[in-house]
Design a protein around this motif. Structure first.
Motif, short mmCIF file in Angstrom:
data_model
loop_
_atom_site.label_atom_id
_atom_site.label_comp_id
_atom_site.label_asym_id
_atom_site.label_seq_id
_atom_site.Cartn_x
_atom_site.Cartn_y
_atom_site.Cartn_z
N PHE A 106 0.81 -1.21 0.00
CA PHE A 106 0.00 0.00 0.00
C PHE A 106 0.85 1.27 0.00
O PHE A 106 0.33 2.35 -0.28
N LYS A 107 2.15 1.17 0.25
CA LYS A 107 3.00 2.36 0.17
C LYS A 107 3.04 2.90 -1.26
O LYS A 107 3.38 4.05 -1.48
N PHE A 108 2.67 2.07 -2.24
CA PHE A 108 2.63 2.48 -3.64
C PHE A 108 1.29 3.10 -4.03
O PHE A 108 1.22 3.85 -4.98
N ILE A 109 0.23 2.71 -3.35
CA ILE A 109 -1.14 3.00 -3.81
C ILE A 109 -1.66 4.29 -3.20
O ILE A 109 -1.75 4.42 -1.99
N ASP A 110 -2.02 5.22 -4.09
CA ASP A 110 -2.55 6.51 -3.65
C ASP A 110 -4.05 6.47 -3.41
O ASP A 110 -4.55 7.04 -2.45
N LYS A 111 -4.78 5.83 -4.32
CA LYS A 111 -6.23 5.72 -4.19
C LYS A 111 -6.64 4.28 -4.41
O LYS A 111 -6.21 3.64 -5.35
N LEU A 112 -7.49 3.80 -3.52
CA LEU A 112 -8.01 2.44 -3.63
C LEU A 112 -9.54 2.53 -3.66
O LEU A 112 -10.17 2.88 -2.67
N TYR A 113 -10.11 2.24 -4.81
CA TYR A 113 -11.56 2.10 -4.94
C TYR A 113 -11.83 0.62 -4.71
O TYR A 113 -11.27 -0.23 -5.40
N ILE A 114 -12.67 0.31 -3.74
CA ILE A 114 -12.83 -1.10 -3.36
C ILE A 114 -14.29 -1.47 -3.21
O ILE A 114 -15.11 -0.66 -2.78
N GLU A 115 -14.60 -2.68 -3.61
CA GLU A 115 -15.91 -3.26 -3.36
C GLU A 115 -15.69 -4.54 -2.58
O GLU A 115 -14.95 -5.43 -3.01
N LEU A 116 -16.30 -4.61 -1.41
CA LEU A 116 -16.16 -5.78 -0.55
C LEU A 116 -17.40 -6.67 -0.69
O LEU A 116 -18.50 -6.17 -0.88
N SER A 128 -15.22 -6.97 6.79
CA SER A 128 -15.04 -5.90 5.80
C SER A 128 -14.56 -4.64 6.49
O SER A 128 -13.63 -3.97 6.02
N GLN A 129 -15.18 -4.31 7.60
CA GLN A 129 -14.79 -3.14 8.37
C GLN A 129 -13.33 -3.25 8.81
O GLN A 129 -12.56 -2.30 8.72
N SER A 130 -12.94 -4.42 9.26
CA SER A 130 -11.57 -4.65 9.72
C SER A 130 -10.56 -4.48 8.59
O SER A 130 -9.46 -3.93 8.79
N GLU A 133 -10.18 -0.75 8.03
CA GLU A 133 -9.44 -0.16 9.15
C GLU A 133 -7.96 -0.49 9.08
O GLU A 133 -7.11 0.35 9.38
N SER A 134 -7.64 -1.71 8.68
CA SER A 134 -6.23 -2.11 8.63
C SER A 134 -5.46 -1.31 7.57
O SER A 134 -4.28 -1.04 7.75
N ILE A 135 -6.12 -0.92 6.52
CA ILE A 135 -5.47 -0.07 5.51
C ILE A 135 -5.34 1.35 6.03
O ILE A 135 -4.27 1.96 5.97
N LEU A 136 -6.43 1.89 6.55
CA LEU A 136 -6.45 3.28 7.00
C LEU A 136 -5.54 3.53 8.20
O LEU A 136 -5.01 4.63 8.36
N ASN A 137 -5.35 2.53 9.04
CA ASN A 137 -4.57 2.71 10.27
C ASN A 137 -3.09 2.36 10.13
O ASN A 137 -2.37 2.32 11.12
N LYS A 142 -0.62 6.59 3.11
CA LYS A 142 -0.90 7.58 2.08
C LYS A 142 -2.10 7.17 1.23
O LYS A 142 -2.55 7.92 0.39
N THR A 143 -2.62 5.97 1.45
CA THR A 143 -3.68 5.43 0.61
C THR A 143 -5.03 6.01 1.01
O THR A 143 -5.46 5.89 2.15
N GLU A 144 -5.68 6.61 0.04
CA GLU A 144 -7.06 7.08 0.23
C GLU A 144 -7.97 5.93 -0.19
O GLU A 144 -7.86 5.42 -1.31
N VAL A 145 -8.84 5.49 0.69
CA VAL A 145 -9.72 4.37 0.40
C VAL A 145 -11.11 4.90 0.10
O VAL A 145 -11.68 5.67 0.88
N ILE A 146 -11.65 4.50 -1.04
CA ILE A 146 -12.96 4.96 -1.49
C ILE A 146 -13.81 3.72 -1.77
O ILE A 146 -13.43 2.86 -2.55
N ASP A 147 -14.95 3.65 -1.11
CA ASP A 147 -15.82 2.49 -1.20
C ASP A 147 -16.73 2.58 -2.40
O ASP A 147 -17.39 3.58 -2.61
N ASN A 148 -16.77 1.52 -3.20
CA ASN A 148 -17.71 1.44 -4.32
C ASN A 148 -19.09 1.01 -3.86
O ASN A 148 -20.02 0.99 -4.64
N GLN A 149 -19.25 0.61 -2.61
CA GLN A 149 -20.54 0.26 -2.03
C GLN A 149 -20.83 1.32 -0.97
O GLN A 149 -20.69 1.07 0.20
#
Length: 176
Positions: A106-116, A128-130, A133-137, A142-149
């Motif tokens: 994730f040190k490479f990834i700036d934006k992560l659009y994800i569908e769980l 899914s929540q965990s 959280e594990s990415i954000l924490n 530097k990764t911005e996580v954006i949910d497709n759901q």
């Protein structure tokens, strides 16, 4: 780069063959290089998956080529590159995300659009929540996580951006 393991959908990407901004790979994304069992969807309403127990998939798999996403990122990008990932791998994210965290991808990834897909693969909403959280924490995240759901983030992460589908990012990639 775009990955789609379904052989019958590979021809859909032919229209982008002359677009320098898009490279198509008829492969699955996972934690290993090689071949994986892949379960095609029974209808077009469900996504195909490497998860045998996923709702709506055929019981007889096909064999498809898979790439290790961590290897791919490390071999093709630097941490200075601006990387946007749209991750919709129909349940495979529950194996892939912990692996990417372990490998510090994730040190490479700036934006992560994800569908769980917890409900479709026998996981609980807390799993899914965990994952999120594990990415954000992460330290030095530097990764911005954006949910497709959008519902998941509105309920559990109200201060983070949601997006029903990452049209702007897709359009930018297509148009250079």
């Amino acid at each position: 780069d775009s990955f789609e393991p379904r052989p019958d959908l590979a021809e859909c990407f032919n229209k982008f063959a002359n677009n320098q901004n898009i490279k198509f790979h008829n492969k699955a994304v996972g934690i290993n290089n090689g071949n994986v069992l892949f379960y095609l969807s029974e209808t077009t309403n469900f996504g195909s998956s490497v998860i045998k127990e996923k709702d709506g998939v055929m019981k007889t798999p096909i064999l498809v080529e898979s790439i290790c996403f961590d290897d791919f990122i490390n071999k093709n990008f630097s941490t200075d590159d601006y990387i946007v990932v749209k991750l919709d791998i129909e349940g495979g994210e529950y194996e892939l995300i912990p692996y990417l965290l372990l490998k510090n991808t994730f040190k490479f990834i700036d934006k992560l659009y994800i569908e769980l897909h917890h409900g479709k693969v026998g996981k609980k909403i807390k799993e899914s929540q965990s994952l999120i959280e594990s990415i954000l924490n992460r330290k030095n995240n530097k990764t911005e996580v954006i949910d497709n759901q959008s519902w998941l983030f509105r309920q559990y992460f109200p201060n983070h951006e949601t997006n029903d589908f990452c049209n702007d990012t897709v359009n930018q990639s297509l148009n250079g």
